[in-house]
Design a protein around this motif. Structure first.
Motif, PDB file in Angstrom:
ATOM      1  N   VAL A 167       0.835  -1.203   0.000  1.00 27.49           N
ATOM      2  CA  VAL A 167       0.000   0.000   0.000  1.00 27.49           C
ATOM      3  C   VAL A 167       0.871   1.255   0.000  1.00 27.49           C
ATOM      4  CG1 VAL A 167      -1.646   1.357   1.347  1.00 27.49           C
ATOM      5  CG2 VAL A 167      -1.988  -1.104   1.066  1.00 27.49           C
ATOM      6  N   LEU A 168       1.918   1.234   0.827  1.00 30.82           N
ATOM      7  CA  LEU A 168       2.815   2.384   0.897  1.00 30.82           C
ATOM      8  C   LEU A 168       3.578   2.594  -0.414  1.00 30.82           C
ATOM      9  CD1 LEU A 168       4.383   2.004   4.477  1.00 30.82           C
ATOM     10  CD2 LEU A 168       2.798   3.780   3.708  1.00 30.82           C
ATOM     11  N   ALA A 169       4.165   1.508  -0.926  1.00 30.26           N
ATOM     12  CA  ALA A 169       5.022   1.626  -2.101  1.00 30.26           C
ATOM     13  C   ALA A 169       4.241   1.948  -3.361  1.00 30.26           C
ATOM     14  CB  ALA A 169       5.823   0.342  -2.289  1.00 30.26           C
ATOM     15  N   PHE A 170       3.186   1.163  -3.628  1.00 27.76           N
ATOM     16  CA  PHE A 170       2.505   1.271  -4.910  1.00 27.76           C
ATOM     17  C   PHE A 170       1.245   2.137  -4.859  1.00 27.76           C
ATOM     18  CE2 PHE A 170       4.403  -3.095  -4.626  1.00 27.76           C
ATOM     19  CZ  PHE A 170       5.552  -2.775  -5.337  1.00 27.76           C
ATOM     20  N   GLY A 171       0.763   2.415  -3.639  1.00 24.90           N
ATOM     21  CA  GLY A 171      -0.403   3.261  -3.506  1.00 24.90           C
ATOM     22  C   GLY A 171      -0.050   4.680  -3.116  1.00 24.90           C
ATOM     23  N   VAL A 172       0.626   4.832  -1.980  1.00 27.46           N
ATOM     24  CA  VAL A 172       0.943   6.163  -1.468  1.00 27.46           C
ATOM     25  C   VAL A 172       2.060   6.826  -2.274  1.00 27.46           C
ATOM     26  CG1 VAL A 172       1.738   7.482   0.534  1.00 27.46           C
ATOM     27  CG2 VAL A 172       0.179   5.535   0.855  1.00 27.46           C
ATOM     28  N   ARG A 206       3.372   5.715  -5.209  1.00 24.56           N
ATOM     29  CA  ARG A 206       3.221   5.529  -6.653  1.00 24.56           C
ATOM     30  C   ARG A 206       4.476   4.973  -7.319  1.00 24.56           C
ATOM     31  NH1 ARG A 206      -2.256   5.915  -7.465  1.00 24.56           N
ATOM     32  NH2 ARG A 206      -3.103   7.727  -6.357  1.00 24.56           N
ATOM     33  N   VAL A 207       5.141   4.031  -6.647  1.00 22.31           N
ATOM     34  CA  VAL A 207       6.327   3.397  -7.224  1.00 22.31           C
ATOM     35  C   VAL A 207       5.886   2.430  -8.325  1.00 22.31           C
ATOM     36  CG1 VAL A 207       8.307   1.914  -6.749  1.00 22.31           C
ATOM     37  CG2 VAL A 207       7.570   3.593  -5.043  1.00 22.31           C
ATOM     38  N   PRO A 208       6.555   2.411  -9.488  1.00 20.70           N
ATOM     39  CA  PRO A 208       6.206   1.448 -10.545  1.00 20.70           C
ATOM     40  C   PRO A 208       6.263   0.016 -10.030  1.00 20.70           C
ATOM     41  CG  PRO A 208       7.716   3.106 -11.387  1.00 20.70           C
ATOM     42  CD  PRO A 208       7.637   3.324  -9.894  1.00 20.70           C
ATOM     43  N   THR A 209       5.376  -0.831 -10.538  1.00 23.74           N
ATOM     44  CA  THR A 209       5.244  -2.199 -10.017  1.00 23.74           C
ATOM     45  C   THR A 209       6.154  -3.205 -10.713  1.00 23.74           C
ATOM     46  OG1 THR A 209       3.363  -2.531 -11.511  1.00 23.74           O
ATOM     47  CG2 THR A 209       2.883  -1.848  -9.249  1.00 23.74           C
ATOM     48  N   GLY A 231      19.617   2.563  -5.920  1.00 27.18           N
ATOM     49  CA  GLY A 231      18.857   3.773  -6.181  1.00 27.18           C
ATOM     50  C   GLY A 231      17.356   3.585  -6.156  1.00 27.18           C
ATOM     51  N   GLU A 232      16.878   2.414  -5.703  1.00 29.80           N
ATOM     52  CA  GLU A 232      15.433   2.198  -5.635  1.00 29.80           C
ATOM     53  C   GLU A 232      14.809   3.090  -4.560  1.00 29.80           C
ATOM     54  OE1 GLU A 232      17.131  -1.992  -6.637  1.00 29.80           O
ATOM     55  OE2 GLU A 232      17.576  -0.439  -5.165  1.00 29.80           O
ATOM     56  N   HIS A 233      13.516   3.337  -4.709  1.00 30.55           N
ATOM     57  CA  HIS A 233      12.772   4.042  -3.668  1.00 30.55           C
ATOM     58  C   HIS A 233      12.849   3.219  -2.381  1.00 30.55           C
ATOM     59  CE1 HIS A 233       9.466   5.885  -1.451  1.00 30.55           C
ATOM     60  NE2 HIS A 233       9.441   6.861  -2.355  1.00 30.55           N
ATOM     61  N   ALA A 234      13.041   3.891  -1.238  1.00 29.65           N
ATOM     62  CA  ALA A 234      13.236   3.184   0.032  1.00 29.65           C
ATOM     63  C   ALA A 234      12.072   2.263   0.364  1.00 29.65           C
ATOM     64  CB  ALA A 234      13.433   4.201   1.157  1.00 29.65           C
ATOM     65  N   VAL A 235      10.837   2.696   0.107  1.00 29.65           N
ATOM     66  CA  VAL A 235       9.671   1.875   0.438  1.00 29.65           C
ATOM     67  C   VAL A 235       9.587   0.659  -0.482  1.00 29.65           C
ATOM     68  CG1 VAL A 235       7.178   1.860   0.771  1.00 29.65           C
ATOM     69  CG2 VAL A 235       8.478   3.926   1.266  1.00 29.65           C
ATOM     70  N   ALA A 236       9.915   0.854  -1.757  1.00 26.30           N
ATOM     71  CA  ALA A 236       9.926  -0.278  -2.680  1.00 26.30           C
ATOM     72  C   ALA A 236      11.001  -1.281  -2.286  1.00 26.30           C
ATOM     73  CB  ALA A 236      10.153   0.218  -4.110  1.00 26.30           C
TER      74      ALA A 236
END
Length: 309
Positions: A67-72, A74-77, A194-199
């Motif tokens: 929910v945090l990564a892909f919802g809040v 908006r990290v690509p899946t 370099g990925e988003h921390a939540v992802a």
């Protein structure tokens, strides 16, 4: 003699000024939240075995992190590159979590929290080969002082037990997990692409869950959830949301700003926070000798935090 390869650029450099301060504040909050995991985890461990309990927790954590990564955020899946990184990191963190709850079947939250405080010294040792980070003598002295206080708490302030090296079963089990977590910390920085921390956290959680399915799925399926008290649900919710999702983000944030030796130095505050929380929960207050050991660990942290990186 094999020549050691230097760490890639940026792996052994640290933040300064406000960024450094924010890294320290993140780890202070980390220590408070981790302390809660030992006490609340001890409550849940009375009713469930470690394997199904951890699998249940991580399934919930996957949902929270997704929910945090892909919802809040908006990290690509898309699937991550070099997915083996997350399988390795997930295996280390799964081993740490499993051994912590297995240890709580044999010993107290205060004792396991004391073993946790040995992690910074171990993490500093792993940081050299993994990141090329060398620990300054003053910082090393702070680590040793705090580790001495941790040993005092582990042996419950009993000098005879220290002299006879009377370590409990629970403490030995959890020490294996602490070794895994100590290696996990510098590897976060080594494996960062370099990925988003939540992802990044989501995929580590997926990796950990894959390791937890074989030992935990049978027990989880056989669990009578209607017979579990509300405290177990509350503890699992705390563990899934707070001490998995939130603490990962704090650790990820601080690991990019502080050296590994100082990073988990805030774990030295864990026994003190656990002692306070256990007393507030009505589980009894620690003896004065144990309190003295917790104070020594806090002094070791203070020495280490004010020294240069």
């Amino acid at each position: 003699m094999t020549k050691r390869m230097p760490a890639p650029a940026g792996l052994s450099t640290h933040a300064r000024g406000h960024e450094k301060l924010k890294g320290h504040l993140a780890m202070l909050l980390f220590a408070v939240l981790i302390a809660g995991s030992f006490s609340f985890g001890g409550l849940a461990a009375r009713y469930m075995k470690a394997e199904p309990l951890m699998l249940w927790r991580y399934i919930l954590t996957i949902v929270v992190m997704a929910v945090l990564a892909f919802g809040v955020f908006r990290v690509p899946t898309a699937l991550p590159k070099q997915a083996w990184r997350f399988l390795l990191l997930g295996g280390l963190i799964a081993a740490y979590m499993l051994t912590m709850f297995m240890a709580l079947e044999f010993t107290s939250p205060v004792a396991t929290g004391a073993v946790f405080t040995l992690m910074p010294l171990l993490s500093a040792a792993f940081a050299l080969p993994v990141l090329g980070q060398r620990t300054r003598p003053g910082v090393l002295a702070g680590l040793i002082i705090a580790a001495a206080g941790a040993v005092w708490v582990i042996f419950r302030g009993n000098i005879d037990a220290i002299l006879s090296f009377d370590v409990g079963t629970g403490e030995m089990i959890f020490f294996v997990g602490v070794l895994c977590h100590a290696l996990y910390v510098p590897l976060i920085r080594r494996f960062d692409r370099g990925e988003h921390a939540v992802a990044f956290g989501f995929w580590v959680t997926v990796g950990a869950t894959l390791w937890l399915i074989p030992p935990g799925i049978r027990g989880l399926v056989q669990t009578d959830f209607s017979a579990l008290p509300l405290t177990v649900y509350a503890a699992v919710a705390y563990l899934a949301v707070v001490t998995t999702a939130l603490t990962f983000l704090l650790l990820q944030y601080a690991s990019m700003r502080l050296p590994a030796s100082k990073l988990l130095g805030y774990g030295y505050l864990t026994p003190s926070f656990i002692i306070l929380l256990e007393g507030l929960l009505g589980h009894g207050w620690a003896s004065l000798p144990v309190l003295a050991g917790a104070l020594v660990t806090a002094c070791g942290l203070a020495l280490m935090a004010f020294l240069p990186d």
